[in-house]
Design a protein around this motif. Structure first.
Motif, PDB file in Angstrom:
ATOM      1  N   ALA A 135       0.835  -1.209   0.000  1.00 12.78           N
ATOM      2  CA  ALA A 135       0.000   0.000   0.000  1.00 12.78           C
ATOM      3  C   ALA A 135       0.863   1.250   0.000  1.00 12.78           C
ATOM      4  O   ALA A 135       0.585   2.221  -0.727  1.00 12.78           O
ATOM      5  CB  ALA A 135      -0.940  -0.012   1.215  1.00 12.78           C
ATOM      6  N   THR A 136       1.934   1.234   0.781  1.00 16.21           N
ATOM      7  CA  THR A 136       2.805   2.412   0.848  1.00 16.21           C
ATOM      8  C   THR A 136       3.486   2.652  -0.498  1.00 16.21           C
ATOM      9  O   THR A 136       3.665   3.799  -0.919  1.00 16.21           O
ATOM     10  CB  THR A 136       3.849   2.237   1.974  1.00 16.21           C
ATOM     11  N   THR A 185       1.152   4.388  -2.652  1.00 13.78           N
ATOM     12  CA  THR A 185       1.080   5.791  -2.232  1.00 13.78           C
ATOM     13  C   THR A 185       2.245   6.594  -2.809  1.00 13.78           C
ATOM     14  O   THR A 185       2.046   7.699  -3.327  1.00 13.78           O
ATOM     15  CB  THR A 185       1.095   5.892  -0.683  1.00 13.78           C
ATOM     16  N   LEU A 208       5.708  11.908   6.411  1.00 16.82           N
ATOM     17  CA  LEU A 208       4.840  10.839   6.927  1.00 16.82           C
ATOM     18  C   LEU A 208       5.621   9.538   7.104  1.00 16.82           C
ATOM     19  O   LEU A 208       5.456   8.822   8.086  1.00 16.82           O
ATOM     20  CB  LEU A 208       3.652  10.614   5.986  1.00 16.82           C
ATOM     21  N   HIS A 229       7.539   6.439  10.474  1.00 18.91           N
ATOM     22  CA  HIS A 229       7.598   4.974  10.484  1.00 18.91           C
ATOM     23  C   HIS A 229       9.032   4.468  10.515  1.00 18.91           C
ATOM     24  O   HIS A 229       9.261   3.268  10.458  1.00 18.91           O
ATOM     25  CB  HIS A 229       6.903   4.401   9.247  1.00 18.91           C
ATOM     26  N   LEU A 268       3.790  16.995  12.338  1.00 16.58           N
ATOM     27  CA  LEU A 268       3.120  16.954  11.036  1.00 16.58           C
ATOM     28  C   LEU A 268       3.101  18.347  10.396  1.00 16.58           C
ATOM     29  O   LEU A 268       2.713  19.322  11.032  1.00 16.58           O
ATOM     30  CB  LEU A 268       1.694  16.436  11.230  1.00 16.58           C
ATOM     31  N   ASP A 269       3.498  18.422   9.140  1.00 18.03           N
ATOM     32  CA  ASP A 269       3.511  19.691   8.395  1.00 18.03           C
ATOM     33  C   ASP A 269       2.179  19.784   7.625  1.00 18.03           C
ATOM     34  O   ASP A 269       1.978  19.070   6.641  1.00 18.03           O
ATOM     35  CB  ASP A 269       4.707  19.666   7.436  1.00 18.03           C
ATOM     36  N   THR A 289       1.609  18.015   3.977  1.00 22.05           N
ATOM     37  CA  THR A 289       0.782  16.811   4.047  1.00 22.05           C
ATOM     38  C   THR A 289      -0.483  16.979   3.201  1.00 22.05           C
ATOM     39  O   THR A 289      -0.937  16.028   2.561  1.00 22.05           O
ATOM     40  CB  THR A 289       0.417  16.493   5.509  1.00 22.05           C
ATOM     41  N   GLY A 317      -2.531   3.278   1.852  1.00 20.50           N
ATOM     42  CA  GLY A 317      -1.150   3.592   2.211  1.00 20.50           C
ATOM     43  C   GLY A 317      -1.018   4.943   2.889  1.00 20.50           C
ATOM     44  O   GLY A 317      -0.375   5.070   3.933  1.00 20.50           O
ATOM     45  N   VAL A 318      -1.649   5.970   2.340  1.00 22.25           N
ATOM     46  CA  VAL A 318      -1.472   7.307   2.920  1.00 22.25           C
ATOM     47  C   VAL A 318      -2.204   7.401   4.260  1.00 22.25           C
ATOM     48  O   VAL A 318      -1.717   8.054   5.193  1.00 22.25           O
ATOM     49  CB  VAL A 318      -1.876   8.439   1.936  1.00 22.25           C
ATOM     50  N   GLY A 365      -2.558   4.904   6.292  1.00 18.84           N
ATOM     51  CA  GLY A 365      -1.680   4.159   7.209  1.00 18.84           C
ATOM     52  C   GLY A 365      -0.527   5.034   7.687  1.00 18.84           C
ATOM     53  O   GLY A 365      -0.183   5.049   8.874  1.00 18.84           O
ATOM     54  N   LEU A 366       0.059   5.781   6.751  1.00 21.27           N
ATOM     55  CA  LEU A 366       1.159   6.680   7.118  1.00 21.27           C
ATOM     56  C   LEU A 366       0.669   7.771   8.069  1.00 21.27           C
ATOM     57  O   LEU A 366       1.340   8.133   9.034  1.00 21.27           O
ATOM     58  CB  LEU A 366       1.770   7.309   5.866  1.00 21.27           C
ATOM     59  N   LEU A 367      -0.523   8.281   7.779  1.00 21.62           N
ATOM     60  CA  LEU A 367      -1.094   9.346   8.607  1.00 21.62           C
ATOM     61  C   LEU A 367      -1.412   8.828  10.017  1.00 21.62           C
ATOM     62  O   LEU A 367      -1.275   9.565  11.008  1.00 21.62           O
ATOM     63  CB  LEU A 367      -2.375   9.856   7.928  1.00 21.62           C
ATOM     64  N   ALA A 395       0.196   6.936  11.867  1.00 20.92           N
ATOM     65  CA  ALA A 395       1.365   6.980  12.753  1.00 20.92           C
ATOM     66  C   ALA A 395       1.543   8.373  13.358  1.00 20.92           C
ATOM     67  O   ALA A 395       2.294   8.553  14.309  1.00 20.92           O
ATOM     68  CB  ALA A 395       2.622   6.584  11.977  1.00 20.92           C
ATOM     69  N   HIS A 396       0.866   9.361  12.769  1.00 20.65           N
ATOM     70  CA  HIS A 396       0.952  10.728  13.289  1.00 20.65           C
ATOM     71  C   HIS A 396      -0.245  11.073  14.174  1.00 20.65           C
ATOM     72  O   HIS A 396      -0.364  12.199  14.628  1.00 20.65           O
ATOM     73  CB  HIS A 396       1.023  11.741  12.133  1.00 20.65           C
TER      74      HIS A 396
END
Lengths: 191, 191
Positions: free
Chosen positions: A146-147, A150, A181, A185, B142-143, B147, B177-178, B180-182, B184-185
């Motif tokens: 998935a990443t 992205t 982002l 991780h 987070l920017d 983002t 994916g995005v 999932g990344l988000l 973590a923030h």
């Protein structure tokens, strides 16, 4: 350059600038400085010539990406190098732009290299991310497949934003954002 | 529907399907079932008609996005609702696709609504992210501006990947994916 070579290179330029729908056989002949008879001697027609042009562009794109993918460095470093590589941002992606061409998408022969190149990019990035996770460089919660989608989407969409703004700034911002982002991780454990 | 209305709607459809370069005045007249004289009675020509069509599409796009942006929920919930909203993924974005049209990009009048819509999307998302950060829903690292550009790019690029694959799967993956990344923030502190 041979006549066939000039025709392929002119087609590549025109496909990038104007797309398939916007590129006439006449425009290709004019840019290549080649007559109509000569063009049809070398190529069966516009689809045939476009296929040769798209295949070559796809090959170059893979080779350039592989330079960063197979370089030394951890997963994040290699992905950063790939995303931050110098690009002609305002011209957009010569492969990605073809997805907006209905005649390319409707022709399985012409669509194949577009599909394969973007799928290959996702697969390679997923491999690098999975490797980084195994080595403990990235945390276990990260989904490599998935990443990877992205990351490729950010690049393709970054071009769209840059072209809309007539400035590379939003492209650069989108890259900064995804790397930010991704940084959350990155494992903080000592390597 | 009035004649002018039919012409605008037909132009919107054709711009989405074939782009500006691939849409002739004749094709618009045929789809609208309107004669040439009638078309030129209502509109000065293809650029004039395209401007009306693009403006309407841009307005609709903003209104739809604002439904999720101004809904209840924290920042992540609203962004998730926006990204996961039902979409005609394989048709792509009717605004984003115009960035691949050299004639639209070369005309400041036609480019303006494309630029403004994508800039507005980035600004609204940046506001939502900044708000989430202030409320402690998202972490301070987070920017928001970068983002927001990433989120819009993922959508635009997700369409490119879906069209290339002739499947919505890579679009969905890029969104997963995005998000999932988000995640973590997302602040783990109790709200």
């Amino acid at each position: 350059m041979s006549t066939a070579e000039r025709l392929v290179e002119s087609t590549r330029d025109l496909l990038w600038e104007r797309g398939y729908i916007g590129t006439s056989p006449k425009a290709i002949q004019q840019r290549a400085g080649v007559g109509q008879g000569s063009m049809y001697h070398h190529f069966a027609g516009k689809p045939d010539l476009a296929l040769a042009a798209i295949n070559r562009t796809a090959q170059e794109m893979r080779a350039k990406a592989e330079e960063q993918f197979s370089a030394s460095g951890d997963a994040t470093e290699r992905i950063t190098a790939y995303l931050r590589r110098e690009r002609e941002v305002l011209k957009g992606c010569p492969i990605g732009r073809l997805t907006q061409d209905p005649d390319v998408m409707a022709d399985p022969m012409l669509r194949a290299p577009v599909e394969e190149t973007l799928a290959w990019l996702r697969d390679r990035l997923a491999e690098i991310l999975a490797e980084g996770r195994e080595r403990g460089e990235l945390d276990a919660a990260l989904d490599p497949q998935a990443t990877a989608a992205t990351v490729v989407a950010v690049l393709q969409g970054g071009y769209v934003l840059a072209r809309a703004a007539d400035s590379p700034a939003p492209f650069d911002q989108a890259i900064t954002g995804v790397l930010g982002l991704l940084a959350a991780h990155t494992s903080t454990a000592p390597k």
